[in-house]
Design a protein around this motif. Sequence first.
Motif, PDB file in Angstrom:
ATOM      1  N   ARG A  38     -33.524 -35.834 -15.731  1.00 11.99           N
ATOM      2  CA  ARG A  38     -33.235 -36.963 -14.837  1.00 11.99           C
ATOM      3  C   ARG A  38     -34.390 -37.217 -13.872  1.00 11.99           C
ATOM      4  NH1 ARG A  38     -27.972 -36.171 -11.831  1.00 11.99           N
ATOM      5  NH2 ARG A  38     -29.054 -35.842  -9.859  1.00 11.99           N
ATOM      6  N   LYS A  39     -34.967 -36.133 -13.339  1.00  8.82           N
ATOM      7  CA  LYS A  39     -36.078 -36.301 -12.399  1.00  8.82           C
ATOM      8  C   LYS A  39     -37.309 -36.874 -13.128  1.00  8.82           C
ATOM      9  CE  LYS A  39     -33.759 -34.320  -8.999  1.00  8.82           C
ATOM     10  NZ  LYS A  39     -33.066 -35.113  -8.000  1.00  8.82           N
ATOM     11  N   ASN A  97     -39.577 -30.482  -4.176  1.00  6.85           N
ATOM     12  CA  ASN A  97     -38.154 -30.820  -4.224  1.00  6.85           C
ATOM     13  C   ASN A  97     -37.446 -29.720  -5.002  1.00  6.85           C
ATOM     14  OD1 ASN A  97     -35.916 -32.179  -6.199  1.00  6.85           O
ATOM     15  ND2 ASN A  97     -35.909 -33.126  -4.191  1.00  6.85           N
ATOM     16  N   PHE A 152     -35.056 -36.813  -3.490  1.00  5.45           N
ATOM     17  CA  PHE A 152     -35.022 -38.034  -4.304  1.00  5.45           C
ATOM     18  C   PHE A 152     -33.934 -38.952  -3.765  1.00  5.45           C
ATOM     19  CE2 PHE A 152     -37.371 -35.408  -7.113  1.00  5.45           C
ATOM     20  CZ  PHE A 152     -38.011 -36.233  -8.022  1.00  5.45           C
ATOM     21  N   SER A 183     -31.560 -42.538  -4.747  1.00  7.28           N
ATOM     22  CA  SER A 183     -31.098 -43.325  -5.867  1.00  7.28           C
ATOM     23  C   SER A 183     -31.946 -44.599  -5.837  1.00  7.28           C
ATOM     24  CB  SER A 183     -29.613 -43.652  -5.653  1.00  7.28           C
ATOM     25  OG  SER A 183     -29.047 -44.041  -6.862  1.00  7.28           O
ATOM     26  N   THR A 206     -28.596 -40.266   1.348  1.00  8.69           N
ATOM     27  CA  THR A 206     -27.565 -39.982   2.356  1.00  8.69           C
ATOM     28  C   THR A 206     -27.949 -38.730   3.156  1.00  8.69           C
ATOM     29  OG1 THR A 206     -26.320 -38.655   0.772  1.00  8.69           O
ATOM     30  CG2 THR A 206     -25.730 -40.999   0.926  1.00  8.69           C
ATOM     31  N   SER A 226     -29.060 -36.075   2.100  1.00  4.27           N
ATOM     32  CA  SER A 226     -28.609 -34.956   1.260  1.00  4.27           C
ATOM     33  C   SER A 226     -27.114 -34.657   1.387  1.00  4.27           C
ATOM     34  CB  SER A 226     -29.446 -33.694   1.497  1.00  4.27           C
ATOM     35  OG  SER A 226     -28.916 -32.928   2.537  1.00  4.27           O
ATOM     36  N   SER A 277     -24.862 -42.304  -2.898  1.00  2.00           N
ATOM     37  CA  SER A 277     -26.116 -43.029  -3.158  1.00  2.00           C
ATOM     38  C   SER A 277     -26.047 -43.735  -4.509  1.00  2.00           C
ATOM     39  CB  SER A 277     -27.304 -42.066  -3.165  1.00  2.00           C
ATOM     40  OG  SER A 277     -27.459 -41.472  -1.915  1.00  2.00           O
TER      41      SER A 277
HETATM   42  C1  LIG Z   1     -29.534 -39.726  -5.710  1.00  2.00           C
HETATM   43  C2  LIG Z   1     -29.890 -38.719  -6.800  1.00  2.00           C
HETATM   44  C3  LIG Z   1     -31.325 -38.992  -7.233  1.00  2.00           C
HETATM   45  C4  LIG Z   1     -31.858 -38.139  -8.381  1.00  2.00           C
HETATM   46  O1  LIG Z   1     -31.392 -37.037  -8.666  1.00  2.00           O
HETATM   47  O2  LIG Z   1     -32.822 -38.639  -8.987  1.00  2.00           O
HETATM   48  C5  LIG Z   1     -29.670 -37.326  -6.230  1.00  2.00           C
HETATM   49  N1  LIG Z   1     -28.591 -36.760  -6.782  1.00  2.00           N
HETATM   50  C6  LIG Z   1     -28.001 -37.580  -7.691  1.00  2.00           C
HETATM   51  C7  LIG Z   1     -26.744 -37.380  -8.293  1.00  2.00           C
HETATM   52  C8  LIG Z   1     -25.891 -36.233  -8.137  1.00  2.00           C
HETATM   53  N2  LIG Z   1     -26.271 -35.012  -7.681  1.00  2.00           N
HETATM   54  C9  LIG Z   1     -25.168 -34.163  -7.711  1.00  2.00           C
HETATM   55  C10 LIG Z   1     -24.046 -34.874  -8.240  1.00  2.00           C
HETATM   56  C11 LIG Z   1     -22.627 -34.298  -8.472  1.00  2.00           C
HETATM   57  C12 LIG Z   1     -21.731 -34.587  -7.291  1.00  2.00           C
HETATM   58  C13 LIG Z   1     -22.034 -33.770  -6.047  1.00  2.00           C
HETATM   59  O3  LIG Z   1     -22.216 -32.540  -6.137  1.00  2.00           O
HETATM   60  O4  LIG Z   1     -22.103 -34.384  -4.952  1.00  2.00           O
HETATM   61  C14 LIG Z   1     -24.509 -36.192  -8.470  1.00  2.00           C
HETATM   62  C15 LIG Z   1     -23.698 -37.381  -8.968  1.00  2.00           C
HETATM   63  C16 LIG Z   1     -23.839 -37.603 -10.449  1.00  2.00           C
HETATM   64  O5  LIG Z   1     -24.661 -36.974 -11.140  1.00  2.00           O
HETATM   65  O6  LIG Z   1     -23.062 -38.434 -10.933  1.00  2.00           O
HETATM   66  C17 LIG Z   1     -25.144 -32.741  -7.340  1.00  2.00           C
HETATM   67  C18 LIG Z   1     -26.080 -32.223  -6.332  1.00  2.00           C
HETATM   68  N3  LIG Z   1     -27.179 -32.863  -5.804  1.00  2.00           N
HETATM   69  C19 LIG Z   1     -27.762 -32.045  -4.888  1.00  2.00           C
HETATM   70  C20 LIG Z   1     -27.067 -30.807  -4.869  1.00  2.00           C
HETATM   71  C21 LIG Z   1     -27.433 -29.604  -4.015  1.00  2.00           C
HETATM   72  C22 LIG Z   1     -27.056 -29.784  -2.582  1.00  2.00           C
HETATM   73  O7  LIG Z   1     -26.346 -30.733  -2.213  1.00  2.00           O
HETATM   74  O8  LIG Z   1     -27.470 -28.906  -1.804  1.00  2.00           O
HETATM   75  C23 LIG Z   1     -25.995 -30.933  -5.768  1.00  2.00           C
HETATM   76  C24 LIG Z   1     -24.919 -29.930  -6.112  1.00  2.00           C
HETATM   77  C25 LIG Z   1     -25.387 -29.063  -7.302  1.00  2.00           C
HETATM   78  C26 LIG Z   1     -24.299 -28.132  -7.729  1.00  2.00           C
HETATM   79  O9  LIG Z   1     -24.180 -27.072  -7.100  1.00  2.00           O
HETATM   80  O10 LIG Z   1     -23.577 -28.485  -8.667  1.00  2.00           O
HETATM   81  C27 LIG Z   1     -28.895 -32.360  -4.093  1.00  2.00           C
HETATM   82  C28 LIG Z   1     -29.616 -33.547  -4.048  1.00  2.00           C
HETATM   83  N4  LIG Z   1     -29.384 -34.622  -4.852  1.00  2.00           N
HETATM   84  C29 LIG Z   1     -30.194 -35.646  -4.458  1.00  2.00           C
HETATM   85  C30 LIG Z   1     -30.416 -36.807  -5.174  1.00  2.00           C
HETATM   86  C31 LIG Z   1     -30.834 -35.360  -3.145  1.00  2.00           C
HETATM   87  C32 LIG Z   1     -29.972 -36.013  -2.049  1.00  2.00           C
HETATM   88  C33 LIG Z   1     -29.962 -37.557  -2.130  1.00  2.00           C
HETATM   89  C34 LIG Z   1     -28.998 -38.184  -1.178  1.00  2.00           C
HETATM   90  O11 LIG Z   1     -29.020 -37.842   0.008  1.00  2.00           O
HETATM   91  O12 LIG Z   1     -28.259 -39.089  -1.578  1.00  2.00           O
HETATM   92  C35 LIG Z   1     -30.761 -33.809  -3.108  1.00  2.00           C
HETATM   93  C36 LIG Z   1     -30.542 -33.218  -1.714  1.00  2.00           C
HETATM   94  C37 LIG Z   1     -32.040 -33.153  -3.601  1.00  2.00           C
HETATM   95  C38 LIG Z   1     -32.674 -33.873  -4.780  1.00  2.00           C
HETATM   96  O13 LIG Z   1     -32.185 -33.678  -5.921  1.00  2.00           O
HETATM   97  O14 LIG Z   1     -33.645 -34.606  -4.544  1.00  2.00           O
HETATM   98  C39 LIG Z   1     -28.866 -38.736  -7.988  1.00  2.00           C
HETATM   99  C40 LIG Z   1     -28.181 -40.082  -8.297  1.00  2.00           C
HETATM  100  C41 LIG Z   1     -29.093 -40.824  -9.264  1.00  2.00           C
HETATM  101  C42 LIG Z   1     -28.595 -42.179  -9.703  1.00  2.00           C
HETATM  102  O15 LIG Z   1     -28.732 -43.146  -8.967  1.00  2.00           O
HETATM  103  O16 LIG Z   1     -28.136 -42.297 -10.852  1.00  2.00           O
END
Ligand SMILES: C[C@@]1(CC(=O)O)C2=NC(=C\c3[nH]c(c(CCC(=O)O)c3CC(=O)O)Cc3[nH]c(c(CC(=O)O)c3CCC(=O)O)/C=C3\N/C(=C\2)[C@@H](CCC(=O)O)[C@]3(C)CC(=O)O)/[C@H]1CCC(=O)O
Length: 183
Positions: A26-27, A102, A114, A116, A129, A131, A137
């Motif tokens: 995805r990244k 990251n 990252f 969205s 948001t 994080s 997002s």
């Molecule tokens: C926006 C997006 C961009 C991208 O990844 O490119 C992105 N995460 C996305 C989706 C998503 N991520 C997760 C779910 C499942 C639901 C949930 O858990 O909430 C979903 C939803 C899904 O997949 O449907 C799980 C998750 N994510 C992080 C953690 C660890 C933590 O929170 O500490 C965990 C738990 C892991 C676990 O233990 O399972 C952390 C981060 N994720 C971020 C970005 C950064 C914060 C951005 C912000 O502030 O919005 C940050 C801090 C770091 C980073 O990755 O840069 C992308 C949407 C792309 C799109 O638009 O399609």
Amino acid sequence: MAYFPIFVDLKDKNVVIIGAGDIAYRKVEVLLPFHPKITVIAKKVNEKIKELFFSKKIDLKIKQFDENDIQQDHFLVVVAVDDLELQKRISQICSKKNILVNSVDSKEYCSFIFGSIIHDGDLVIGINTSSKAPAVSKALKAYLMQRLPKNIENLIEKVSKLRKIDTKNMQIEIKKFFNDAKN
Ligand SMILES: C[C@@]1(CC(=O)O)C2=NC(=C\c3[nH]c(c(CCC(=O)O)c3CC(=O)O)Cc3[nH]c(c(CC(=O)O)c3CCC(=O)O)/C=C3\N/C(=C\2)[C@@H](CCC(=O)O)[C@]3(C)CC(=O)O)/[C@H]1CCC(=O)O
Ligand SMILES: NC(=O)c1ccc[n+]([C@@H]2O[C@H](COP(=O)([O-])OP(=O)(O)OC[C@H]3O[C@@H](n4cnc5c(N)ncnc54)[C@H](O)[C@@H]3O)[C@@H](O)[C@H]2O)c1
């Protein structure tokens, strides 16, 4: 605490992704349209990442991570391994070398996160948001995409030509576009 958005020129910059699972993919996908030179390093590689390598979109090293994988000419590193201790270690190595990092499981190990992204030609909108709620997002991106005015790329092109020669007409075009978009 909120994060300040900056828009970075990634063209030809060295970007390293450690890990080659679904999250690494995805990244990679989100970075590729911005034309960096991507190298993926991982012990095990998923099929979609192998395909990107065979189509010459990325470089690939199948190996266990070691410290020499991070070099001073790396601009940005993404740590997408399923191992929090390793995320911490790589984050510390990058911080010492002043390389942007990251880490996918903990914001503590991130110097950037990252967003969205809505990307349409020269228009880029990043949403985050701080994080707290990445799923929000993602949902907000879908919501905004349905509501963005159509043909905004035409307006950008028009204005990019006008702004140096006729700012009055530039403002008229912008006003007209958004008035029409409301109706
Ligand atoms: C926006 C997006 C961009 C991208 O990844 O490119 C992105 N995460 C996305 C989706 C998503 N991520 C997760 C779910 C499942 C639901 C949930 O858990 O909430 C979903 C939803 C899904 O997949 O449907 C799980 C998750 N994510 C992080 C953690 C660890 C933590 O929170 O500490 C965990 C738990 C892991 C676990 O233990 O399972 C952390 C981060 N994720 C971020 C970005 C950064 C914060 C951005 C912000 O502030 O919005 C940050 C801090 C770091 C980073 O990755 O840069 C992308 C949407 C792309 C799109 O638009 O399609
Ligand atoms: N930030 C986000 O948006 C987000 C969303 C969902 C999940 N996650 C997290 O992302 C992490 C990765 O998820 P995934 O599904 O891609 O995992 P995965 O198990 O499919 O992939 C992990 C990758 O890391 C590699 N790896 C592990 N240790 C290594 C080492 N020492 N040297 C080299 N390579 C090594 C593996 O070979 C594999 O390629 C999980 O910990 C998950 O909690 C983050």
